[in-house]
Design a protein around this motif. Structure first.
Motif, PDB file in Angstrom:
ATOM      1  N   PHE A   1       0.884  -1.311   0.003  1.00 26.37           N
ATOM      2  CA  PHE A   1      -0.115   0.031  -0.001  1.00 26.37           C
ATOM      3  C   PHE A   1       0.850   1.410   0.010  1.00 26.37           C
ATOM      4  N   VAL A   2       1.998   1.498   0.972  1.00 26.71           N
ATOM      5  CA  VAL A   2       2.628   2.517   1.053  1.00 26.71           C
ATOM      6  C   VAL A   2       3.398   2.846  -0.337  1.00 26.71           C
ATOM      7  N   ALA A   3       3.916   1.596  -0.616  1.00 25.26           N
ATOM      8  CA  ALA A   3       5.005   1.736  -2.033  1.00 25.26           C
ATOM      9  C   ALA A   3       3.930   2.063  -3.182  1.00 25.26           C
ATOM     10  N   THR A   4       2.698   1.871  -3.286  1.00 28.82           N
ATOM     11  CA  THR A   4       1.970   2.109  -4.478  1.00 28.82           C
ATOM     12  C   THR A   4       1.279   3.528  -4.067  1.00 28.82           C
ATOM     13  N   TYR A   5       0.944   3.904  -2.851  1.00 26.82           N
ATOM     14  CA  TYR A   5       0.358   5.298  -2.678  1.00 26.82           C
ATOM     15  C   TYR A   5       1.164   6.413  -2.594  1.00 26.82           C
ATOM     16  N   LEU A   6       2.559   6.291  -1.976  1.00 27.19           N
ATOM     17  CA  LEU A   6       3.272   7.077  -1.621  1.00 27.19           C
ATOM     18  C   LEU A   6       4.605   7.304  -2.634  1.00 27.19           C
ATOM     19  N   LEU A   7       5.034   6.118  -2.986  1.00 26.16           N
ATOM     20  CA  LEU A   7       6.185   6.127  -3.546  1.00 26.16           C
ATOM     21  C   LEU A   7       5.847   6.144  -5.093  1.00 26.16           C
ATOM     22  N   LYS A   8       5.257   7.027  -5.725  1.00 30.25           N
ATOM     23  CA  LYS A   8       4.847   7.036  -7.215  1.00 30.25           C
ATOM     24  C   LYS A   8       5.379   8.339  -7.929  1.00 30.25           C
ATOM     25  N   ILE A   9       5.319   7.908  -9.344  1.00 29.97           N
ATOM     26  CA  ILE A   9       5.622   9.247 -10.289  1.00 29.97           C
ATOM     27  C   ILE A   9       4.463   9.448 -11.018  1.00 29.97           C
ATOM     28  N   THR A  10       3.641  10.662 -10.853  1.00 26.13           N
ATOM     29  CA  THR A  10       2.440  10.824 -11.616  1.00 26.13           C
ATOM     30  C   THR A  10       2.799  11.201 -13.011  1.00 26.13           C
ATOM     31  N   MET A  11       1.823  10.705 -13.987  1.00 31.82           N
ATOM     32  CA  MET A  11       1.972  11.068 -15.257  1.00 31.82           C
ATOM     33  C   MET A  11       0.786  11.239 -15.819  1.00 31.82           C
ATOM     34  N   PRO A  12       0.686  12.001 -17.009  1.00 32.17           N
ATOM     35  CA  PRO A  12      -0.572  12.518 -17.737  1.00 32.17           C
ATOM     36  C   PRO A  12      -1.569  11.255 -17.893  1.00 32.17           C
ATOM     37  N   ILE A  13      -0.962   9.994 -17.992  1.00 30.55           N
ATOM     38  CA  ILE A  13      -1.908   9.016 -18.351  1.00 30.55           C
ATOM     39  C   ILE A  13      -1.816   7.921 -16.981  1.00 30.55           C
ATOM     40  N   GLY A  14      -1.771   8.464 -15.961  1.00 28.45           N
ATOM     41  CA  GLY A  14      -1.716   7.528 -14.827  1.00 28.45           C
ATOM     42  C   GLY A  14      -0.496   7.804 -13.694  1.00 28.45           C
ATOM     43  N   TYR A  15      -0.089   6.801 -13.105  1.00 24.89           N
ATOM     44  CA  TYR A  15       0.942   6.868 -12.368  1.00 24.89           C
ATOM     45  C   TYR A  15       1.862   5.631 -12.319  1.00 24.89           C
ATOM     46  N   ILE A  16       3.091   5.763 -12.101  1.00 19.72           N
ATOM     47  CA  ILE A  16       4.240   4.450 -11.867  1.00 19.72           C
ATOM     48  C   ILE A  16       4.532   4.433 -10.540  1.00 19.72           C
ATOM     49  N   HIS A  17       4.515   3.533  -9.696  1.00 17.75           N
ATOM     50  CA  HIS A  17       4.663   3.291  -8.456  1.00 17.75           C
ATOM     51  C   HIS A  17       5.559   2.067  -8.066  1.00 17.75           C
ATOM     52  N   LEU A  18       5.945   2.035  -6.893  1.00 13.85           N
ATOM     53  CA  LEU A  18       6.996   0.929  -6.596  1.00 13.85           C
ATOM     54  C   LEU A  18       6.265  -0.554  -5.986  1.00 13.85           C
ATOM     55  N   GLY A  19       4.871  -0.405  -5.988  1.00 10.47           N
ATOM     56  CA  GLY A  19       4.232  -1.409  -5.232  1.00 10.47           C
ATOM     57  C   GLY A  19       4.297  -2.719  -5.996  1.00 10.47           C
ATOM     58  N   ASP A  20       4.581  -2.756  -7.311  1.00  3.59           N
ATOM     59  CA  ASP A  20       4.898  -4.205  -7.963  1.00  3.59           C
ATOM     60  C   ASP A  20       6.050  -4.781  -7.446  1.00  3.59           C
ATOM     61  N   GLY A  21       7.006  -4.014  -7.277  1.00  7.00           N
ATOM     62  CA  GLY A  21       8.338  -4.533  -6.692  1.00  7.00           C
ATOM     63  C   GLY A  21       8.171  -5.076  -5.335  1.00  7.00           C
ATOM     64  N   MET A  22       7.472  -4.722  -4.653  1.00  8.76           N
ATOM     65  CA  MET A  22       6.913  -4.867  -3.143  1.00  8.76           C
ATOM     66  C   MET A  22       6.159  -6.422  -3.432  1.00  8.76           C
ATOM     67  N   ILE A  23       5.152  -6.185  -4.493  1.00  9.78           N
ATOM     68  CA  ILE A  23       4.532  -7.533  -4.676  1.00  9.78           C
ATOM     69  C   ILE A  23       5.319  -8.786  -4.917  1.00  9.78           C
ATOM     70  N   LEU A  24       6.001  -8.702  -5.793  1.00  8.52           N
ATOM     71  CA  LEU A  24       7.386  -9.383  -6.154  1.00  8.52           C
ATOM     72  C   LEU A  24       8.035  -9.858  -4.950  1.00  8.52           C
ATOM     73  N   ALA A  25       8.642  -8.969  -4.030  1.00  6.34           N
ATOM     74  CA  ALA A  25       9.438  -9.079  -2.997  1.00  6.34           C
ATOM     75  C   ALA A  25       8.492 -10.276  -1.839  1.00  6.34           C
ATOM     76  N   GLY A  26       7.183  -9.709  -1.909  1.00  3.84           N
ATOM     77  CA  GLY A  26       6.326 -10.524  -0.811  1.00  3.84           C
ATOM     78  C   GLY A  26       6.098 -12.053  -1.466  1.00  3.84           C
TER      79      GLY A  26
END
Length: 166
Positions: free
Chosen positions: A20-45
């Motif tokens: 949640f934190v990696a998706t919600y807080l650690l993100k880069i907003t773009m015109p077509i959405g945002y890129i976040h670190l959450g997927d990396g945390m999913i793979l770590a989990g």
């Protein structure tokens, strides 16, 4: 309740919060959405928890969508990220080398991209889903890179975690 059950529940909760934190807080907003670190945390989990990673992946990611006002994506995200967590966890159980893990990471992130493409084609039509592909592919690539960087450390944690479970 057994200590093993409490430990497993604690790890699931911690990874849901981390995702949640990696998706919600650690993100880069773009015109077509945002890129976040959450997927990396999913793979770590998934590396640490195995197929049980579906639960923190689904909950942490969907809650981030709700909090970021992407509520129309919450249910698809729950399903897509849950499936990514489950499959990555299933395939990573016996993997000990980064090289093997990267192939799995790429596979499940392509599944994520396909899942969002189908979702967005349903929501916006086929032509409306196409412009989202680059952002989703970039999101998947960032997950692969983060997962690959964290993999060696998480494998060491997994070995300790599994030895405690016996």
């Amino acid at each position: 309740m057994k200590v093993q059950s409490v430990s497993k529940l604690t790890h699931l909760g911690l990874f849901a919060a981390l995702i949640f934190v990696a998706t919600y807080l650690l993100k880069i907003t773009m015109p077509i959405g945002y890129i976040h670190l959450g997927d990396g945390m999913i793979l770590a989990g998934a590396t640490l928890l195995g197929p049980a990673a579906w639960l923190p992946a689904a909950i942490g990611s969907a809650m981030a969508d709700v909090m970021l006002a992407y509520t129309s994506y919450a249910l698809p995200t729950f399903l897509i990220k849950g499936l990514v967590g489950f499959l990555a966890g299933l395939f990573l159980q016996k993997v000990h080398q980064v090289k093997g893990a990267i192939g799995i990471f790429i596979l499940v992130e392509l599944l994520m991209v396909a899942g969002y493409f189908v979702t967005e084609a349903f929501m916006y039509g086929f032509n409306g889903a196409i412009p989202q592909l680059p952002a989703n592919l970039l999101q998947g690539a960032s997950g692969v890179v983060i997962g690959a960087v964290l993999f060696p450390s998480i494998v060491l944690l997994r070995q300790r975690y599994q030895s405690r479970q016996r």
